[in-house]
Design an enzyme around this catalytic site. Sequence first.
Site, PDB file in Angstrom:
ATOM      1  CE1 TYR A  77     -39.677 -49.267 -65.606  1.00  0.00           C
ATOM      2  CE2 TYR A  77     -38.025 -50.804 -64.791  1.00  0.00           C
ATOM      3  CZ  TYR A  77     -39.078 -49.940 -64.559  1.00  0.00           C
ATOM      4  OH  TYR A  77     -39.528 -49.757 -63.272  1.00  0.00           O
ATOM      5  NE  ARG A  80     -33.422 -48.872 -63.982  1.00  0.00           N
ATOM      6  CZ  ARG A  80     -34.261 -49.399 -63.072  1.00  0.00           C
ATOM      7  NH1 ARG A  80     -35.555 -49.103 -63.107  1.00  0.00           N
ATOM      8  NH2 ARG A  80     -33.825 -50.220 -62.143  1.00  0.00           N
ATOM      9  CG  ASP A 115     -28.022 -55.879 -61.021  1.00  0.00           C
ATOM     10  OD1 ASP A 115     -27.831 -54.856 -60.346  1.00  0.00           O
ATOM     11  OD2 ASP A 115     -27.703 -57.026 -60.632  1.00  0.00           O
ATOM     12  CG  HIS A 130     -37.708 -55.219 -55.296  1.00  0.00           C
ATOM     13  ND1 HIS A 130     -37.009 -54.161 -54.753  1.00  0.00           N
ATOM     14  CD2 HIS A 130     -38.542 -55.636 -54.304  1.00  0.00           C
ATOM     15  CE1 HIS A 130     -37.410 -53.950 -53.507  1.00  0.00           C
ATOM     16  NE2 HIS A 130     -38.328 -54.840 -53.210  1.00  0.00           N
ATOM     17  N   GLY A 201     -25.468 -52.409 -49.162  1.00  0.00           N
ATOM     18  CA  GLY A 201     -25.852 -51.452 -50.195  1.00  0.00           C
ATOM     19  C   GLY A 201     -27.325 -51.194 -50.318  1.00  0.00           C
ATOM     20  CB  SER A 203     -31.592 -46.455 -48.615  1.00  0.00           C
ATOM     21  OG  SER A 203     -32.757 -46.962 -49.263  1.00  0.00           O
ATOM     22  CB  ALA A 245     -20.563 -53.770 -52.350  1.00  0.00           C
TER      23      ALA A 245
HETATM   24  N1  APR Z   1     -21.325 -50.062 -51.766  1.00  0.00           N
HETATM   25  C1  APR Z   1     -22.269 -50.258 -50.811  1.00  0.00           C
HETATM   26  N2  APR Z   1     -23.332 -49.440 -50.626  1.00  0.00           N
HETATM   27  C2  APR Z   1     -23.425 -48.365 -51.441  1.00  0.00           C
HETATM   28  C3  APR Z   1     -22.483 -48.081 -52.452  1.00  0.00           C
HETATM   29  C4  APR Z   1     -21.401 -48.984 -52.598  1.00  0.00           C
HETATM   30  N3  APR Z   1     -20.457 -48.791 -53.526  1.00  0.00           N
HETATM   31  N4  APR Z   1     -22.875 -46.933 -53.092  1.00  0.00           N
HETATM   32  C5  APR Z   1     -24.018 -46.534 -52.500  1.00  0.00           C
HETATM   33  N5  APR Z   1     -24.341 -47.382 -51.503  1.00  0.00           N
HETATM   34  C6  APR Z   1     -25.509 -47.345 -50.626  1.00  0.00           C
HETATM   35  C7  APR Z   1     -26.104 -45.979 -50.394  1.00  0.00           C
HETATM   36  O1  APR Z   1     -25.477 -45.342 -49.284  1.00  0.00           O
HETATM   37  C8  APR Z   1     -27.569 -46.346 -50.084  1.00  0.00           C
HETATM   38  O2  APR Z   1     -27.738 -46.588 -48.691  1.00  0.00           O
HETATM   39  O3  APR Z   1     -26.515 -48.091 -51.289  1.00  0.00           O
HETATM   40  C9  APR Z   1     -27.784 -47.645 -50.850  1.00  0.00           C
HETATM   41  C10 APR Z   1     -28.689 -47.507 -52.049  1.00  0.00           C
HETATM   42  O4  APR Z   1     -29.980 -47.171 -51.571  1.00  0.00           O
HETATM   43  P1  APR Z   1     -31.182 -47.010 -52.621  1.00  0.00           P
HETATM   44  O5  APR Z   1     -30.719 -46.204 -53.772  1.00  0.00           O
HETATM   45  O6  APR Z   1     -32.379 -46.592 -51.843  1.00  0.00           O
HETATM   46  O7  APR Z   1     -31.390 -48.502 -53.180  1.00  0.00           O
HETATM   47  P2  APR Z   1     -32.159 -49.693 -52.482  1.00  0.00           P
HETATM   48  O8  APR Z   1     -31.984 -49.641 -51.002  1.00  0.00           O
HETATM   49  O9  APR Z   1     -31.746 -50.927 -53.166  1.00  0.00           O
HETATM   50  O10 APR Z   1     -33.686 -49.359 -52.859  1.00  0.00           O
HETATM   51  C11 APR Z   1     -34.645 -50.363 -52.561  1.00  0.00           C
HETATM   52  O11 APR Z   1     -36.263 -49.085 -53.806  1.00  0.00           O
HETATM   53  O12 APR Z   1     -36.656 -47.762 -55.643  1.00  0.00           O
HETATM   54  C12 APR Z   1     -36.857 -49.026 -55.106  1.00  0.00           C
HETATM   55  O13 APR Z   1     -37.179 -51.036 -56.271  1.00  0.00           O
HETATM   56  C13 APR Z   1     -36.197 -50.092 -55.941  1.00  0.00           C
HETATM   57  O14 APR Z   1     -35.105 -52.141 -55.203  1.00  0.00           O
HETATM   58  C14 APR Z   1     -35.165 -50.723 -55.017  1.00  0.00           C
HETATM   59  C15 APR Z   1     -35.678 -50.370 -53.638  1.00  0.00           C
END
Ligand code: APR
Length: 256
Positions: A77, A80, A115, A130, A201, A203, A245
């Site tokens: 951490y 990060r 962040d 989170h 942004g 998943s 984004a």
């Molecule tokens: N602009 C928009 N979306 C983007 C970009 C970008 N430049 N780059 C990547 N992405 C998308 C990817 O396609 C993906 O769908 O952002 C998403 C990131 O997904 P994850 O890495 O799973 O992140 P997130 O959805 O925030 O995860 C949720 O999971 O691990 C835990 O606590 C952690 O808060 C996090 C949670």
Amino acid sequence: MQDPMNTKPDLTGVAALLPGALRPRGLVVLTGAGMSAESGIATFRDAQSGLWARFDPMQLASEEGFREDPQRVWDWYAERREGVRRAEPNAGHVALADFDRRHPGVLTVVTQNVDDLHQRAGVAETIRLHGDILRDKWLEPCPRGLGCDPATAVPGRPPRCADCGHLVRPGVVWFGEALPPQAFALAEEAVRRCRLLLVVGTSGAVWPAAGLAALARRAGAMVVIINPADSEIDADANHVLRGTAATLLPALLGAI
Ligand code: APR
């Protein structure tokens, strides 16, 4: 042949939804790690660059992993945190903050991100689901009583309480932990109330945050996903805009 997911609405088609959201708390933007990707902060599940492709989330982002090896988790951490401190808000963060300044009281940002880029860009109302990677808290309540400040702990990797030796941990939500109840209740209330939800942004892999898009839809809001790739909640959206984004948010919000 009309694209079944309507993934190719022109930007104008989605921008036309914005005037209807110009009312108190009319616009909610739910963000995930992709929101900060163009600021140089790694996402979690992107195949090559995601953190979970390189590290074991259960070892590093769980209480069990922390108790097993506090120094390993603390150091991860700390690295990060340094990345967050070096990062700058990108054009997407700035577009949200500029919109917020032009239309006070309309925007609520609900973020899964730990962040501080939305806050540094200047968004007034941000709900953190989170937690905050830049804050610390006690792993267990310190017996010195409420209000003990982890910042006064004995420095270390991790710091410890001077009196009882309790450990300090990062102030983020780990796998298997509940979200801060108040934050999630505020997020649900915000998406139920809004006219338009932009989901940027994420998943959609992690619940309960992933359920907010469907909740907004059921409450009558228009839901638009902004993501360069498919997400697990695309089906909850009225429209899906394939893009990033830092590109699409300025294009969408810049002219209103
Ligand atoms: N602009 C928009 N979306 C983007 C970009 C970008 N430049 N780059 C990547 N992405 C998308 C990817 O396609 C993906 O769908 O952002 C998403 C990131 O997904 P994850 O890495 O799973 O992140 P997130 O959805 O925030 O995860 C949720 O999971 O691990 C835990 O606590 C952690 O808060 C996090 C949670």
